[in-house]
Write a protein that holds these residues in place. Structure first.
Motif, PDB file in Angstrom:
ATOM      1  N   ILE A 158       0.827  -1.204   0.000  1.00 42.99           N
ATOM      2  CA  ILE A 158       0.000   0.000   0.000  1.00 42.99           C
ATOM      3  C   ILE A 158       0.866   1.260   0.000  1.00 42.99           C
ATOM      4  CG2 ILE A 158      -1.748   1.291   1.301  1.00 42.99           C
ATOM      5  CD1 ILE A 158      -2.804  -1.441   2.237  1.00 42.99           C
ATOM      6  N   GLU A 159       1.946   1.255   0.745  1.00 39.67           N
ATOM      7  CA  GLU A 159       2.779   2.444   0.859  1.00 39.67           C
ATOM      8  C   GLU A 159       3.439   2.780  -0.478  1.00 39.67           C
ATOM      9  OE1 GLU A 159       5.573   1.981   4.030  1.00 39.67           O
ATOM     10  OE2 GLU A 159       4.100   0.951   5.271  1.00 39.67           O
ATOM     11  N   GLN A 164       7.501   2.118  -4.806  1.00 40.09           N
ATOM     12  CA  GLN A 164       8.460   2.727  -5.720  1.00 40.09           C
ATOM     13  C   GLN A 164       9.840   2.097  -5.565  1.00 40.09           C
ATOM     14  OE1 GLN A 164       7.477   4.748  -8.067  1.00 40.09           O
ATOM     15  NE2 GLN A 164       9.540   4.807  -8.897  1.00 40.09           N
ATOM     16  N   SER A 165      10.257   1.833  -4.324  1.00 40.69           N
ATOM     17  CA  SER A 165      11.579   1.219  -4.121  1.00 40.69           C
ATOM     18  C   SER A 165      11.611  -0.202  -4.683  1.00 40.69           C
ATOM     19  CB  SER A 165      11.958   1.218  -2.639  1.00 40.69           C
ATOM     20  OG  SER A 165      11.176   0.319  -1.913  1.00 40.69           O
ATOM     21  N   MET A 166      10.515  -0.920  -4.603  1.00 37.70           N
ATOM     22  CA  MET A 166      10.442  -2.263  -5.193  1.00 37.70           C
ATOM     23  C   MET A 166      10.553  -2.190  -6.709  1.00 37.70           C
ATOM     24  SD  MET A 166       7.484  -3.951  -2.813  1.00 37.70           S
ATOM     25  CE  MET A 166       7.498  -5.567  -3.501  1.00 37.70           C
ATOM     26  N   LYS A 167       9.880  -1.208  -7.325  1.00 40.52           N
ATOM     27  CA  LYS A 167       9.966  -1.039  -8.769  1.00 40.52           C
ATOM     28  C   LYS A 167      11.395  -0.721  -9.205  1.00 40.52           C
ATOM     29  CE  LYS A 167       5.286   0.528  -9.804  1.00 40.52           C
ATOM     30  NZ  LYS A 167       4.450   1.667 -10.272  1.00 40.52           N
ATOM     31  N   GLU A 168      12.061   0.135  -8.428  1.00 42.81           N
ATOM     32  CA  GLU A 168      13.449   0.495  -8.752  1.00 42.81           C
ATOM     33  C   GLU A 168      14.372  -0.724  -8.655  1.00 42.81           C
ATOM     34  OE1 GLU A 168      14.564   3.341  -9.981  1.00 42.81           O
ATOM     35  OE2 GLU A 168      12.468   4.017  -9.993  1.00 42.81           O
ATOM     36  N   ARG A 169      14.178  -1.539  -7.632  1.00 40.01           N
ATOM     37  CA  ARG A 169      15.005  -2.758  -7.483  1.00 40.01           C
ATOM     38  C   ARG A 169      14.798  -3.714  -8.624  1.00 40.01           C
ATOM     39  NH1 ARG A 169      13.805  -4.418  -1.468  1.00 40.01           N
ATOM     40  NH2 ARG A 169      11.982  -5.029  -2.638  1.00 40.01           N
TER      41      ARG A 169
END
Length: 172
Positions: A158-159, A164-169
């Motif tokens: 949800i956060e 966004q950090s998961m997408k970047e990884r």
């Protein structure tokens, strides 16, 4: 009656094949039987590995509505039985195929009995594999209107920052 048939049709098929084989004196002395054994070992090993992977997928989607409904119903035990049956048959087919590789050069009544056991297990394994794969593919590809756009609970983030950090990884 239908449940009875679905539980036992792989066994019935194998019994019919073995009886026909005995009746027409079909045995391990057929030419290129070693190639049949090699193919059987390969096929059985691939199927057992594939079922292991499908079981892993089933566990990973355990929070979806369809899988929850299976695990909440009495059919959970049927699914478990089908998995166990197919895994056990697969391993027995591989083991007996290896044994037949060795025993086929020693003609005896014992070798013939082991051949018919091998044939029966192989003919039991194939329809039982079809049955469990058919059931699992139905589960994996079935969607209902409530579940179409909804992610499983364990897959929700949800956060916005965390997403966004998961997408970047994943881009790396």
């Amino acid at each position: 009656m239908i449940k009875f048939i679905s539980w036992f049709y792989p066994l019935f098929i194998s019994i019919i094949v073995v009886v026909i084989s005995i009746r027409f004196d079909f045995s391990y002395t057929v030419e290129n039987f070693d190639k049949v054994l090699d193919g059987t070992i390969t096929f059985s090993s691939i199927v057992v590995g594939f079922l292991g992977a499908l079981l892993g997928i089933l566990v990973s989607i355990k929070d979806s509505a369809i899988v929850k409904s299976i695990f909440d119903s009495k059919e959970k035990h049927t699914l478990k039985r089908y998995f166990n049956e197919t895994f056990i048959m697969g391993f027995l087919v591989v083991i007996l195929s290896c044994a037949m590789h060795v025993l086929r050069v020693y003609p005896s009544i014992t070798t013939k009995v082991i051949f018919y056991i091998w044939l029966g297990l192989t003919c039991w394994f194939i329809p039982s594999t079809h049955r469990i794969v058919n059931i699992l593919m139905s589960v994996f590809f079935k969607t209902n209107s409530k579940d179409k756009n909804e992610r499983p609970e364990s897959n929700k983030v949800i956060e916005v920052n965390k997403r966004q950090s998961m997408k970047e990884r994943l881009k790396k």
